[in-house]
Design a protein around this motif. Structure first.
Motif, PDB file in Angstrom:
ATOM      1  N   GLU A   1      56.787  30.265 117.720  1.00 54.76           N
ATOM      2  CA  GLU A   1      56.607  31.306 118.721  1.00 54.76           C
ATOM      3  C   GLU A   1      55.791  32.158 118.205  1.00 54.76           C
ATOM      4  N   VAL A   2      54.764  32.495 119.092  1.00 54.63           N
ATOM      5  CA  VAL A   2      53.704  33.632 118.846  1.00 54.63           C
ATOM      6  C   VAL A   2      54.086  34.407 120.267  1.00 54.63           C
ATOM      7  N   LYS A   3      54.706  35.626 119.984  1.00 57.52           N
ATOM      8  CA  LYS A   3      54.848  36.406 121.041  1.00 57.52           C
ATOM      9  C   LYS A   3      53.986  37.946 121.174  1.00 57.52           C
ATOM     10  N   PHE A   4      53.854  38.616 122.273  1.00 51.14           N
ATOM     11  CA  PHE A   4      53.137  39.958 122.418  1.00 51.14           C
ATOM     12  C   PHE A   4      54.035  40.692 123.481  1.00 51.14           C
ATOM     13  N   GLU A   5      54.066  42.087 122.827  1.00 52.54           N
ATOM     14  CA  GLU A   5      55.110  42.758 124.084  1.00 52.54           C
ATOM     15  C   GLU A   5      54.827  44.091 123.808  1.00 52.54           C
TER      16      GLU A   5
ATOM     17  N   GLY B   1      57.593  37.315 111.276  1.00 54.44           N
ATOM     18  CA  GLY B   1      56.756  38.712 111.048  1.00 54.44           C
ATOM     19  C   GLY B   1      56.369  39.218 112.378  1.00 54.44           C
ATOM     20  N   ASP B   2      55.864  40.335 112.139  1.00 57.95           N
ATOM     21  CA  ASP B   2      55.314  41.020 113.205  1.00 57.95           C
ATOM     22  C   ASP B   2      54.121  42.008 112.841  1.00 57.95           C
ATOM     23  N   PHE B   3      53.316  42.447 113.501  1.00 53.91           N
ATOM     24  CA  PHE B   3      52.165  43.480 113.370  1.00 53.91           C
ATOM     25  C   PHE B   3      51.852  44.119 114.637  1.00 53.91           C
ATOM     26  N   LYS B   4      51.320  45.367 114.794  1.00 55.04           N
ATOM     27  CA  LYS B   4      50.954  45.963 115.889  1.00 55.04           C
ATOM     28  C   LYS B   4      49.386  45.851 116.046  1.00 55.04           C
TER      29      LYS B   4
ATOM     30  N   ASN C   1      49.360  50.057 122.875  1.00 57.09           N
ATOM     31  CA  ASN C   1      49.418  49.014 121.781  1.00 57.09           C
ATOM     32  C   ASN C   1      50.301  47.935 122.073  1.00 57.09           C
ATOM     33  N   LEU C   2      50.386  47.015 121.251  1.00 51.82           N
ATOM     34  CA  LEU C   2      51.014  45.915 121.451  1.00 51.82           C
ATOM     35  C   LEU C   2      51.687  45.194 120.032  1.00 51.82           C
ATOM     36  N   THR C   3      53.039  44.702 120.041  1.00 50.86           N
ATOM     37  CA  THR C   3      53.416  44.246 119.161  1.00 50.86           C
ATOM     38  C   THR C   3      53.294  42.799 119.264  1.00 50.86           C
ATOM     39  N   ILE C   4      53.102  42.241 118.245  1.00 48.07           N
ATOM     40  CA  ILE C   4      53.001  40.764 117.959  1.00 48.07           C
ATOM     41  C   ILE C   4      54.085  40.228 117.010  1.00 48.07           C
ATOM     42  N   THR C   5      54.652  39.429 117.349  1.00 45.43           N
ATOM     43  CA  THR C   5      55.940  38.840 116.561  1.00 45.43           C
ATOM     44  C   THR C   5      55.519  37.201 116.515  1.00 45.43           C
ATOM     45  N   LEU C   6      55.961  36.710 115.348  1.00 42.75           N
ATOM     46  CA  LEU C   6      55.719  35.414 114.892  1.00 42.75           C
ATOM     47  C   LEU C   6      56.922  34.970 114.241  1.00 42.75           C
TER      48      LEU C   6
END
Length: 180
Positions: free
Chosen positions: A40-44, A149-152, A168-173
């Motif tokens: 899963e590669v999500k952005f929110e 993991g995650d990053f902004k 800004n967006l948070t990307i979660t992996l």
């Protein structure tokens, strides 16, 4: 005659010790990991959220020696999906997925941080490259594991300025892997 003092025996012993050392170093080297299916590669950010598919990676990682890790990944920008046709179309336009078909990350360093890790590197999105740090964990069980993991990111840093784009967006992996 003491055979252990004989020059040819000494040479053979030295050679065997060297071969053993090289073998151990090769065994201790970072493992190569390949992505298994259901990643899963999500952005929110609030009402803005979605996913990407088309992930390709090259991961060399060993929990005991994270400083030796090398991580690179690309994702198909046109795989972006918000679940709603119009929002998806607007988001693809915002990142100019047609002109910039891939989003990529290449680590420059990986380090341990408490019970987790961090991969500092360069993210290229919409033709702009900026430094990011991905904070992640790695749970492994033998020949399989999962990176989480995650990053902004700040979209305007990547020239994403379309109306409605969040600050800004948070990307979660979540990336399940197996040794290759």
């Amino acid at each position: 005659m003491n055979y252990l003092k004989h020059p040819s025996i000494k040479n053979i012993s030295y050679l065997l010790i060297c071969l053993l050392a090289v073998s151990l170093l090769a065994f201790a080297a970072a493992a190569n990991w390949k992505v298994k299916g259901n990643y899963e590669v999500k952005f929110e950010n609030g009402a803005i959220h979605g996913t990407f598919t088309g992930l390709k990676t090259d991961i060399e990682f060993d929990k005991a020696h994270p400083e030796q890790a090398k991580i690179s990944a690309t994702i198909d920008a046109s795989s972006l999906s918000t679940g709603f046709f119009i929002k998806t179309s607007h988001a693809k336009d915002a990142i100019d997925a047609e002109k910039y078909p891939t989003i990529s990350f290449t680590s420059t360093s990986v380090s341990k941080s408490g019970n987790a890790f961090q991969a500092a590197g360069k993210l290229t999105l919409k033709g702009v490259t900026k430094p990011v740090t991905i904070h992640f964990t790695f749970d492994d069980k033998g020949n399989e594991g999962t990176f989480k993991g995650d990053f902004k990111i700040i979209p305007k840093d990547f020239n994403i300025t379309r109306n409605g784009t969040p600050d800004n967006l948070t990307i979660t992996l979540t990336v399940p892997v197996s040794k290759s």
